[in-house]
Design a protein around this motif. Structure first.
Motif, PDB file in Angstrom:
ATOM      1  N   GLY A  67     -19.053 -53.697  99.554  1.00 13.50           N
ATOM      2  CA  GLY A  67     -19.646 -54.700  99.425  1.00 13.50           C
ATOM      3  C   GLY A  67     -20.686 -53.965 100.369  1.00 13.50           C
ATOM      4  O   GLY A  67     -22.275 -54.314 100.526  1.00 13.50           O
ATOM      5  N   SER A  68     -20.593 -53.001 101.500  1.00  9.49           N
ATOM      6  CA  SER A  68     -20.835 -52.757 102.326  1.00  9.49           C
ATOM      7  C   SER A  68     -22.054 -51.319 102.034  1.00  9.49           C
ATOM      8  O   SER A  68     -22.979 -51.081 103.110  1.00  9.49           O
ATOM      9  CB  SER A  68     -19.924 -52.655 103.599  1.00  9.49           C
ATOM     10  OG  SER A  68     -19.506 -50.593 103.471  1.00  9.49           O
ATOM     11  N   ARG A  69     -21.634 -50.082 101.157  1.00  9.15           N
ATOM     12  CA  ARG A  69     -22.484 -49.059 101.133  1.00  9.15           C
ATOM     13  C   ARG A  69     -23.650 -49.475 100.932  1.00  9.15           C
ATOM     14  O   ARG A  69     -24.573 -50.414  99.791  1.00  9.15           O
ATOM     15  CB  ARG A  69     -21.435 -48.813  99.898  1.00  9.15           C
ATOM     16  CG  ARG A  69     -22.247 -47.611  99.387  1.00  9.15           C
ATOM     17  CD  ARG A  69     -21.233 -46.381  98.425  1.00  9.15           C
ATOM     18  NE  ARG A  69     -21.211 -46.710  97.592  1.00  9.15           N
ATOM     19  CZ  ARG A  69     -21.574 -46.813  96.327  1.00  9.15           C
ATOM     20  NH1 ARG A  69     -22.925 -46.366  96.262  1.00  9.15           N
ATOM     21  NH2 ARG A  69     -21.451 -47.807  94.954  1.00  9.15           N
ATOM     22  N   PHE A  70     -24.855 -48.531 101.326  1.00  5.51           N
ATOM     23  CA  PHE A  70     -26.084 -48.581 101.080  1.00  5.51           C
ATOM     24  C   PHE A  70     -27.066 -47.232 101.602  1.00  5.51           C
ATOM     25  O   PHE A  70     -26.279 -46.682 102.490  1.00  5.51           O
ATOM     26  CB  PHE A  70     -26.982 -49.511 101.748  1.00  5.51           C
ATOM     27  CG  PHE A  70     -26.546 -49.228 103.710  1.00  5.51           C
ATOM     28  CD1 PHE A  70     -27.872 -49.000 104.117  1.00  5.51           C
ATOM     29  CD2 PHE A  70     -26.055 -49.430 104.078  1.00  5.51           C
ATOM     30  CE1 PHE A  70     -27.761 -48.933 105.032  1.00  5.51           C
ATOM     31  CE2 PHE A  70     -25.875 -49.565 105.489  1.00  5.51           C
ATOM     32  CZ  PHE A  70     -27.225 -48.999 106.332  1.00  5.51           C
ATOM     33  N   THR A  71     -28.131 -47.145 100.915  1.00  9.34           N
ATOM     34  CA  THR A  71     -29.295 -45.865 101.151  1.00  9.34           C
ATOM     35  C   THR A  71     -30.136 -46.628 102.029  1.00  9.34           C
ATOM     36  O   THR A  71     -30.307 -47.592 102.314  1.00  9.34           O
ATOM     37  CB  THR A  71     -29.897 -45.598  98.941  1.00  9.34           C
ATOM     38  OG1 THR A  71     -29.270 -45.365  98.298  1.00  9.34           O
ATOM     39  CG2 THR A  71     -30.676 -44.561  99.912  1.00  9.34           C
ATOM     40  N   TYR A  72     -29.131 -45.229 103.238  1.00  7.66           N
ATOM     41  CA  TYR A  72     -30.762 -45.162 104.361  1.00  7.66           C
ATOM     42  C   TYR A  72     -32.013 -44.745 104.270  1.00  7.66           C
ATOM     43  O   TYR A  72     -32.791 -44.637 104.883  1.00  7.66           O
ATOM     44  CB  TYR A  72     -30.206 -45.562 105.274  1.00  7.66           C
ATOM     45  CG  TYR A  72     -29.077 -44.311 105.848  1.00  7.66           C
ATOM     46  CD1 TYR A  72     -29.657 -43.266 106.476  1.00  7.66           C
ATOM     47  CD2 TYR A  72     -27.887 -44.245 105.303  1.00  7.66           C
ATOM     48  CE1 TYR A  72     -29.630 -41.703 106.705  1.00  7.66           C
ATOM     49  CE2 TYR A  72     -27.142 -42.859 105.641  1.00  7.66           C
ATOM     50  CZ  TYR A  72     -28.011 -41.460 106.158  1.00  7.66           C
ATOM     51  OH  TYR A  72     -27.325 -40.387 105.918  1.00  7.66           O
ATOM     52  N   ALA A  73     -31.721 -43.089 103.660  1.00  2.00           N
ATOM     53  CA  ALA A  73     -32.370 -42.148 103.685  1.00  2.00           C
ATOM     54  C   ALA A  73     -32.961 -41.727 102.440  1.00  2.00           C
ATOM     55  O   ALA A  73     -31.706 -41.346 101.898  1.00  2.00           O
ATOM     56  CB  ALA A  73     -32.830 -41.106 104.827  1.00  2.00           C
ATOM     57  N   ILE A  74     -34.163 -41.019 101.671  1.00  7.22           N
ATOM     58  CA  ILE A  74     -34.036 -39.553 101.123  1.00  7.22           C
ATOM     59  C   ILE A  74     -34.513 -38.896 101.999  1.00  7.22           C
ATOM     60  O   ILE A  74     -35.902 -38.653 102.014  1.00  7.22           O
ATOM     61  CB  ILE A  74     -34.456 -40.039 100.220  1.00  7.22           C
ATOM     62  CG1 ILE A  74     -33.826 -41.211  99.482  1.00  7.22           C
ATOM     63  CG2 ILE A  74     -34.838 -38.780  99.039  1.00  7.22           C
ATOM     64  CD1 ILE A  74     -34.280 -42.516  99.330  1.00  7.22           C
ATOM     65  N   GLY A  75     -33.294 -37.434 101.936  1.00  7.48           N
ATOM     66  CA  GLY A  75     -33.956 -36.569 102.330  1.00  7.48           C
ATOM     67  C   GLY A  75     -34.827 -35.384 101.957  1.00  7.48           C
ATOM     68  O   GLY A  75     -34.886 -34.967 100.289  1.00  7.48           O
TER      69      GLY A  75
END
Length: 252
Positions: A94-102
């Motif tokens: 459950g720790s996966r997350f999106t932090y940025a879009i390049g």
């Protein structure tokens, strides 16, 4: 209370926060290294934790993690590797997350070399075109997709020079070993080299979204604290300043 006892209490109060401090080892995709360093500096202002950053290609970091590299967090340049680590039960559930879009750009260190439509790719007025290795680096895969969309990937094979990661690709262009190359917009943000050179900001319709995800590998209070900070509004402002979009922007 004696002076000696009071001194001891004060000393314990000062030392206690340091005893709770941890050292975090973070693997990060090359394109996000400078941004993460700025984030870590801001994080350190309110935290006693020490953060050690190791940058490289997403593919190589993934292989290192599978081979037991002692990282606490992994900031990848794609979704695939964090998802694989999740599926392989090598990450905290459950720790996966999106932090940025390049964002991908075609850049030359020479002014006027790259036009605002990228037509220089068709004219072939260059000896070498730099791109990151598409097998290891998501920005390299995006570059390959752009060339395929233009019908140029096979045609330009003899002129392609491939960096192991996006940082090495940037150096190929910055040093003039390649006349132009596909790099991350974040590498040029605020750079004097970008102002002196020329670039084409590539339409995002020409490549799959470069959604960059992070995953927690070691569940510690320090790692949780850094993740919470990265998701904060202040961290998102820093990430956007370095040329990325953020999840909250995408939802707007």
């Amino acid at each position: 209370m004696s002076v000696a006892r009071l001194y001891t209490i004060v000393l314990l109060l000062l030392v206690a926060p340091l005893c709770n401090a941890e050292t975090l080892r973070v693997a990060v995709a090359s394109n996000f290294k400078t941004t993460l360093e700025a984030l870590v500096e801001d994080f350190a202002a309110t935290s006693k934790h020490r953060v050690i950053v190791a940058s490289g290609s997403t593919g190589k970091h993934y292989a290192q993690i599978l081979n037991g590299a002692p990282f606490d967090l992994f900031f990848a340049a794609d979704v695939r590797r964090p998802r694989l680590l999740e599926q392989q039960k090598r990450s905290v559930p459950g720790s996966r997350f999106t932090y940025a879009i390049g964002k991908l750009v075609l850049w030359s260190s020479e002014a006027g070399y790259v036009d605002d439509q990228g037509l220089v790719l068709e004219t072939g007025a260059f000896r070498h075109l730099a791109m990151a290795n598409p097998r290891l680096a998501p920005y390299g895969l995006a570059a390959k997709q752009v060339l395929q969309q233009r019908g140029l990937y096979d045609k330009l094979q003899s002129r392609l020079v491939r960096g192991e990661n996006i940082a090495q690709t940037f150096q190929f262009v910055a040093t003039g070993n390649a006349q132009l190359g596909f790099v991350a917009l974040s590498q040029l943000q605020g750079s004097s080299m970008a102002q002196q050179g020329s670039l084409w900001t590539i339409p995002e319709s020409l490549y799959d979204p470069i959604e960059q995800q992070a995953v927690l590998l070691n569940d510690t209070p320090a790692a949780r604290a850094l993740v919470a900070y990265i998701k904060s509004d202040s961290a998102e402002r820093i990430i956007r300043r370095f040329g990325y979009a953020t999840p909250s922007q995408e939802r707007e």
